[in-house]
Design an enzyme around this catalytic site. Structure first.
Site, mmCIF file in Angstrom:
data_model
loop_
_atom_site.group_PDB
_atom_site.id
_atom_site.type_symbol
_atom_site.label_atom_id
_atom_site.label_comp_id
_atom_site.label_asym_id
_atom_site.label_seq_id
_atom_site.Cartn_x
_atom_site.Cartn_y
_atom_site.Cartn_z
ATOM 1 N N ASP A 1 50.211 34.043 34.393
ATOM 2 C CA ASP A 1 49.612 34.394 33.105
ATOM 3 C C ASP A 1 50.509 35.305 32.276
ATOM 4 O O ASP A 1 50.363 35.376 31.055
ATOM 5 C CB ASP A 1 48.248 35.071 33.322
ATOM 6 C CG ASP A 1 47.257 34.110 33.930
ATOM 7 O OD1 ASP A 1 47.218 32.951 33.490
ATOM 8 O OD2 ASP A 1 46.533 34.501 34.870
ATOM 9 N N HIS B 1 48.591 39.322 42.507
ATOM 10 C CA HIS B 1 48.046 38.031 42.924
ATOM 11 C C HIS B 1 47.448 38.162 44.309
ATOM 12 O O HIS B 1 47.991 38.898 45.140
ATOM 13 C CB HIS B 1 49.151 36.963 42.934
ATOM 14 C CG HIS B 1 48.608 35.575 42.920
ATOM 15 N ND1 HIS B 1 48.242 34.917 44.060
ATOM 16 C CD2 HIS B 1 48.336 34.746 41.890
ATOM 17 C CE1 HIS B 1 47.777 33.723 43.721
ATOM 18 N NE2 HIS B 1 47.818 33.590 42.424
ATOM 19 N N HIS C 1 40.749 36.061 36.831
ATOM 20 C CA HIS C 1 41.243 34.711 37.148
ATOM 21 C C HIS C 1 41.879 34.145 35.880
ATOM 22 O O HIS C 1 42.888 34.645 35.415
ATOM 23 C CB HIS C 1 40.059 33.888 37.684
ATOM 24 C CG HIS C 1 40.391 32.552 38.264
ATOM 25 N ND1 HIS C 1 41.658 32.154 38.578
ATOM 26 C CD2 HIS C 1 39.585 31.498 38.592
ATOM 27 C CE1 HIS C 1 41.627 30.917 39.074
ATOM 28 N NE2 HIS C 1 40.372 30.500 39.097
HETATM 29 C C1 LIG Z 1 44.841 39.156 40.843
HETATM 30 C C2 LIG Z 1 44.185 40.354 41.515
HETATM 31 C C3 LIG Z 1 42.676 40.298 41.311
HETATM 32 C C4 LIG Z 1 44.514 40.308 42.998
HETATM 33 O O1 LIG Z 1 43.747 41.248 43.580
HETATM 34 P P1 LIG Z 1 43.740 41.575 45.132
HETATM 35 O O2 LIG Z 1 44.477 40.589 45.935
HETATM 36 O O3 LIG Z 1 42.325 41.793 45.477
HETATM 37 O O4 LIG Z 1 44.616 42.855 45.183
HETATM 38 P P2 LIG Z 1 44.025 44.279 45.187
HETATM 39 O O5 LIG Z 1 43.074 44.437 44.055
HETATM 40 O O6 LIG Z 1 43.539 44.541 46.569
HETATM 41 O O7 LIG Z 1 45.316 45.144 44.892
HETATM 42 C C5 LIG Z 1 45.979 45.961 45.821
HETATM 43 C C6 LIG Z 1 46.392 47.239 45.116
HETATM 44 O O8 LIG Z 1 47.232 46.922 43.995
HETATM 45 C C7 LIG Z 1 46.626 47.362 42.791
HETATM 46 N N1 LIG Z 1 46.804 46.326 41.787
HETATM 47 C C8 LIG Z 1 46.800 44.977 41.985
HETATM 48 N N2 LIG Z 1 47.000 44.353 40.834
HETATM 49 C C9 LIG Z 1 47.139 45.318 39.903
HETATM 50 C C10 LIG Z 1 47.358 45.259 38.524
HETATM 51 N N3 LIG Z 1 47.476 44.105 37.893
HETATM 52 N N4 LIG Z 1 47.432 46.435 37.865
HETATM 53 C C11 LIG Z 1 47.305 47.617 38.496
HETATM 54 N N5 LIG Z 1 47.102 47.709 39.822
HETATM 55 C C12 LIG Z 1 47.023 46.559 40.508
HETATM 56 C C13 LIG Z 1 45.152 47.528 43.114
HETATM 57 O O9 LIG Z 1 44.538 48.468 42.252
HETATM 58 C C14 LIG Z 1 45.196 47.987 44.536
HETATM 59 O O10 LIG Z 1 45.521 49.360 44.538
HETATM 60 P P3 LIG Z 1 44.835 50.349 45.599
HETATM 61 O O11 LIG Z 1 45.279 49.844 46.957
HETATM 62 O O12 LIG Z 1 45.377 51.676 45.243
HETATM 63 O O13 LIG Z 1 43.362 50.206 45.392
HETATM 64 C C15 LIG Z 1 44.744 41.661 40.951
HETATM 65 O O14 LIG Z 1 46.119 41.730 41.189
HETATM 66 C C16 LIG Z 1 44.443 41.810 39.469
HETATM 67 O O15 LIG Z 1 43.348 42.230 39.101
HETATM 68 N N6 LIG Z 1 45.425 41.460 38.584
HETATM 69 C C17 LIG Z 1 45.203 41.519 37.158
HETATM 70 C C18 LIG Z 1 44.486 40.272 36.682
HETATM 71 C C19 LIG Z 1 45.348 39.061 36.695
HETATM 72 O O16 LIG Z 1 46.477 39.063 36.223
HETATM 73 N N7 LIG Z 1 44.781 37.981 37.226
HETATM 74 C C20 LIG Z 1 45.446 36.683 37.267
HETATM 75 C C21 LIG Z 1 45.686 36.284 38.680
HETATM 76 S S1 LIG Z 1 46.637 34.785 38.760
#
Ligand SMILES: CC(C)(COP(=O)(O)OP(=O)(O)OC[C@H]1O[C@@H](n2cnc3c(N)ncnc32)[C@H](O)[C@@H]1OP(=O)(O)O)[C@@H](O)C(=O)NCCC(=O)NCCS
Length: 396
Positions: free
Chosen positions: A318, A267, A228
Site C-alpha cells: 500500500d 505486515h 487491511h
Molecule cells: C499490518 C499490521 C496490522 C500487522 O500487524 P501485526 O502483525 O499484528 O503486527 P503488530 O501489530 O503485532 O506489530 C508489532 C509491533 O510493531 C508495531 N507496528 C507494526 N506496524 C506498525 C506501523 N505501521 N506503525 C507503527 N508501529 C507499527 C506495533 O505497534 C507493535 O509494537 P509493540 O510490540 O510495541 O506493540 C500492522 O503492521 C499495521 O497496522 N500496519 C499499518 C496498516 C497497514 O499498512 N496495513 C496494510 C497491511 S498490507
C-alpha cells in the site's frame, strides 16, 4: 481449553491448504500458482493473471482471447445496478457503493434460484460468475469516482484491454502506454495473497455453502478496514499531513509519541519487507518520471528511510500504490475500490477452491464471561426434564 491455547488474531495458525498462492516471508517471495508475482507483473496482462488464478495455468493465446471476449461482453453497468449505486449517498465511502453493487448483482443473478440449498453453485457456474464480476467491477469503480465528481458514466470501449479500458471509463481518455502498464502491474500485485483477512472472510462464507456473491460482498467489507485494504488510502492521508519531505522527521516524532500506526508499513506475514514493494515502487518511479513529480519520490523516500531506521518496520504494497494511484488521477477514496477490482480474482479463486474440498470453518472460543447465574425470581418449571438425566439428548 486453556487461555494459552488461544491464538489471538489466528497468528501462526494454518487454517487449510491452498494451491492458489504461496507467501514465503523467509525468501521474501510470493508465487501465484507457482509463478513469482514479479515475473507475472513484468510480462502479463491482468486478464492472463486472472485466468491463471482461476484455472491454475497461464492461458494459451486462444484461451486469453476467449476470456477477453467474455470480459468485454460483461463490462457495462446495467441500468438496475447503476440505479442501485445511485441510491448510495455521495458522501458515503465508495467501498459501501462497491459492496452494494456486488450484492445487487448477486441478487439479480440468483433471482429465482430457489432454495438456499442450491446457493453455492457448480464449479462452472462459479467460474462464469467470477468472470462477470471481474468484468463489471471497473465500471462500478469508475462510475463511483465520476459521480462523486459530478461527471457522467462513460461506456466501455471494446477496442481496449482491461487496464486501458478501466482508465478510459474513469477519465474519458486513454493515457500513455507507460501509465497503462503501471496500472496493469498494480492490478496484478494486488490480485492475491493467500489467507489475508478478506480472503479468509470469503472462504468462511463459502464454507457455509452460501453463494459466491455473498462471499465477495463479505470480503469487500473486510477489505474496507484500514488495517487491511484501507491502508492504501490512509497512506495518502499521511502524505498530505506531512506535506513535504523536510517535515518527515518532526511529523514522525509526533506520530510515534502518540503511538500512531504509520499506514503502509508493517505486515502480519512479512517482517523483513513485502515482496511486492520493489515492483510497485518501480511502477511508481515510472509515474513520477512521466508526470514530473520528484516531490512525491522525495517524500516517499524520506518517510521510508526515517521509519525503517527508527522502527525496523518495512513498507507494504500500500505504501507505493497509494501515491501511484494518486498520480494516475484516482481520488483517494477510490484506492480501496481499485484493490477490490483486483482482489476479486483471488477471492473467487479461493471461494472455488474452498467449495471444491469444503469443511465448514467454525473455530472454538475460550469463554471469559461470568460464571453461570440465574434470572432473579425465575422458578424452574418442575415439569421440565432435567437433561442431566438424559445424557444421550444432552450430548446432541
Ligand atoms: C499490518 C499490521 C496490522 C500487522 O500487524 P501485526 O502483525 O499484528 O503486527 P503488530 O501489530 O503485532 O506489530 C508489532 C509491533 O510493531 C508495531 N507496528 C507494526 N506496524 C506498525 C506501523 N505501521 N506503525 C507503527 N508501529 C507499527 C506495533 O505497534 C507493535 O509494537 P509493540 O510490540 O510495541 O506493540 C500492522 O503492521 C499495521 O497496522 N500496519 C499499518 C496498516 C497497514 O499498512 N496495513 C496494510 C497491511 S498490507
Amino acid at each position: 481449553m486453556t487461555v494459552t491455547d488461544i491464538r489471538k488474531g489466528l497468528v501462526g495458525v494454518i487454517a487449510d491448504e491452498t494451491a492458489v498462492s504461496k507467501v514465503n516471508p523467509e525468501t521474501n517471495s510470493l508465487l501465484y500458482r507457482g509463478y513469482p508475482v514479479q515475473e507475472l507483473a513484468a510480462t502479463q496482462p491482468f486478464e492472463a493473471v486472472a485466468y491463471l488464478l482461476w484455472n491454475g495455468e497461464l492461458p494459451t493465446p486462444e484461451q486469453l482471447a476467449a476470456l477477453r471476449a467474455t470480459e468485454r461482453a460483461h463490462r457495462a453497468l446495467t441500468d438496475e445496478v447503476r440505479a442501485a449505486i445511485d441510491l448510495v449517498p455521495l458522501d458515503a465511502h465508495p467501498m459501501d457503493e462497491v459492496r452494494t453493487a456486488v450484492s445487487v448483482i448477486g441478487a439479480q443473478d440468483l433471482a429465482g434460484s430457489g432454495s438456499v440449498m442450491d446457493a453455492s453453485g457448480s464449479a462452472e457456474e462459479n467460474l462464469a460468475r467470477s468472470i462477470r464480476l471481474f468484468a463489471v467491477l471497473p465500471a462500478i469503480v469508475a462510475y463511483g469516482q465520476r459521480r462523486r465528481r459530478g461527471e457522467g458514466l462513460i461506456a466501455p470501449r471494446d477496442d481496449l484491454d482491461y487496464a486501458a479500458n478501466f482508465l478510459w471509463m474513469t477519465f474519458g481518455e486513454v493515457p500513455d502506454e507507460v501509465v497503462v502498464d503501471a496500472f496493469n502491474r498494480s492490478m496484478i500485485l494486488y490480485a492475491e495473497h493467500s489467507f489475508n483477512a478478506s480472503t479468509f472472510t470469503s472462504r468462511v462464507i463459502a464454507s457455509t455453502l452460501s453463494d459466491l456473491y455473498s462471499a465477495v460482498t463479505g470480503a469487500i467489507g473486510a477489505l474496507k478496514g484500514p488495517l487491511h485494504g484501507g491502508a492504501n488510502e490512509a497512506v495518502l492521508h499521511v502524505f498530505h499531513e506531512i506535506g513535504d519531505a523536510e517535515n518527515v522527521s518532526s511529523w514522525l516524532d509526533d506520530a510515534l509519541a502518540r503511538k500512531r500506526k504509520i499506514m503502509g508499513f508493517g505486515h502480519r506475514v512479512y517482517k523483513r519487507g513485502d515482496s511486492r514493494v520493489p515492483t510497485m515502487k518501480a511502477a511508481l518511479d515510472t509515474l513520477v518520471a512521466h508526470y514530473d513529480r520528484p516531490d512525491v519520490a522525495a517524500l516517499y523516500d524520506a518517510l521510508e528511510a526515517e521509519f525503517v531506521s527508527r522502527k525496523g518496520i518495512y513498507p507494504n504494497l500500500d505504501y507505493p500504490s497509494g501515491p501511484a494511484y494518486d498520480l494516475l488521477g484516482f481520488d483517494t477514496v477510490t484506492f480501496t475500490p481499485l484493490f477490490v477490482a483486483s482482489r476479486v480474482t483471488g477471492w473467487t479463486a479461493h471461494i472455488m477452491e474452498q467449495q471444491a474440498a469444503n469443511a465448514l470453518i467454525r473455530p472454538l472460543s475460550a469463554y471469559s464471561g461470568p460464571d453461570e447465574r440465574h434470572v432473579e425470581g425465575y422458578v424452574p418449571d418442575t415439569a421440565a426434564i432435567d437433561v442431566s438425566e438424559r445424557p444421550e439428548e444432552a450430548a446432541g
